[in-house]
Write a protein that holds these residues in place. Structure first.
Motif, short mmCIF file in Angstrom:
data_model
loop_
_atom_site.label_atom_id
_atom_site.label_comp_id
_atom_site.label_asym_id
_atom_site.label_seq_id
_atom_site.Cartn_x
_atom_site.Cartn_y
_atom_site.Cartn_z
N ARG A 244 0.86 -1.18 0.00
CA ARG A 244 0.00 0.00 0.00
C ARG A 244 0.90 1.23 0.00
O ARG A 244 2.09 1.14 0.29
N PHE A 245 0.32 2.39 -0.31
CA PHE A 245 1.06 3.65 -0.32
C PHE A 245 0.72 4.46 0.91
O PHE A 245 -0.44 4.58 1.29
N ARG A 246 1.75 5.03 1.55
CA ARG A 246 1.53 5.89 2.71
C ARG A 246 1.32 7.34 2.28
O ARG A 246 0.71 8.14 2.99
N THR A 247 1.86 7.70 1.13
CA THR A 247 1.68 9.03 0.57
C THR A 247 1.59 8.88 -0.94
O THR A 247 2.00 7.86 -1.49
N VAL A 248 1.05 9.88 -1.61
CA VAL A 248 0.86 9.80 -3.06
C VAL A 248 1.49 11.02 -3.70
O VAL A 248 1.28 12.15 -3.26
N VAL A 257 4.89 0.45 0.67
CA VAL A 257 5.37 -0.42 1.73
C VAL A 257 4.59 -1.72 1.70
O VAL A 257 3.41 -1.73 1.34
N GLU A 258 5.24 -2.82 2.04
CA GLU A 258 4.53 -4.08 2.12
C GLU A 258 3.53 -4.02 3.27
O GLU A 258 3.86 -3.59 4.37
N SER A 259 2.30 -4.44 2.98
CA SER A 259 1.24 -4.26 3.97
C SER A 259 0.07 -5.16 3.64
O SER A 259 -0.18 -5.49 2.48
#
Length: 302
Positions: A244-248, A257-259
């Motif tokens: 998933r992305f923490r920021t775009v 990050v792997e999530s």
């Protein structure tokens, strides 16, 4: 008889502060604009702005500084959100500046730094005098120096030594023609606050903020999405991962990050355990130097 007391929760206090800032700008400035990329911070900012002026829509347009290297899911979400809120969208494009010769693209460096020219051009062309941004002080050292009302001179530049005092939530929006103020309603929020607010308020976000499968490339200790904008090195081989992305941001420099987090509640749990901010962990453009972000902000960057 014990008199009843009313106390705001932590999130309610942050929201109330942001609502106050939005209303202060609307009452003080003639042509404000809200920077909107479709990312989580700009989406929370828009959500708070909608509450601040309800039942009327926010009394200002939104502007996207478009690098041209976007995630398809985010652009689709941006357009859908603008339609849902009934807003006017202003798009200022980095590609237009490249085509006009105002900037020169370095394929190895990405386009993020080129956004400064497009941003300042958009502000100038539309005569915006206040620009809402979603930056938070916990993201990065230079952003921690910003005041809520950040003065920019006639060239759009920021001087960290020329900051105005902000006592008792009193803000100084004084400026001359050609100057403008950057306004940061989420300054005092953290990434954890953002996600707790998203969970509590049911704020919609692009799907890439939640766990999904996609091709990625390992580069400089980060996982970059393998998109049509990313040029692979000779020793780089894409593979599929659950991320998933923490920021775009620009797809060429925004890592994931792997999530396995598929809901706001699960993301809150992940963020609470993290010891790195999202920009420190997943933004390659912030790794140019210790003072890289501050240098860019002095030039007029976000």
């Amino acid at each position: 008889m014990v008199s009843p007391t009313y106390e705001l929760t932590h999130l309610e206090a942050l929201e109330a502060e942001a609502v106050h800032i939005f209303r202060e700008v609307a009452a003080t400035f003639e042509r404000p604009v809200l920077l909107f990329s479709g990312g989580k911070d700009s989406m929370v900012m828009l959500h708070v702005a909608a509450k601040a002026f309800w039942p009327s829509p926010p009394p200002f347009p939104v502007m996207h500084v478009d690098t041209g290297h976007n995630f398809d899911e985010v652009i689709e979400f941006r357009d859908r959100t603008v339609d849902r809120y009934g807003l006017r969208l202003v798009v200022t494009s980095v590609q237009d500046d490249i085509d006009a010769g105002r900037v020169v693209e370095d394929p190895k460096a990405g386009r993020n730094r080129l956004q400064t020219v497009a941003l300042l051009r958009g502000i100038r062309e539309h005569s915006f005098d206040a620009v809402f941004g979603g930056a938070r002080r916990d993201e990065e050292k230079a952003r921690a120096k910003e005041r809520v009302f950040s003065f920019r001179d006639e060239f759009g530049q920021w001087d960290p030594r020329n900051q105005r005092p902000e006592l008792w939530d009193l803000y100084n929006g004084r400026h001359r023609k050609g100057e403008h103020i950057r306004v940061f309603p989420l300054s005092n929020w953290t990434e954890l606050d953002i996600w707790q607010y998203i969970e509590a308020e049911g704020v919609n976000l692009p799907s890439i903020y939640y766990s999904h499968r996609r091709p990625v490339v390992q580069r400089d200790g980060m996982l970059l999405a393998h998109t049509r904008f990313l040029t692979l090195g000779e020793d780089e081989t894409p593979y599929e991962a659950t991320v998933r992305f923490r920021t775009v941001g620009d797809a060429t420099c925004t890592g994931c990050v792997e999530s396995t987090a598929t809901s706001p509640a699960e993301v809150v749990t992940e963020v609470a355990a993290s010891r790195l901010t999202e920009r420190g962990a997943t933004r390659a453009d912030d790794r140019i130097s210790e003072a890289g972000m501050e240098d860019r902000k002095k030039e007029g960057y976000f």
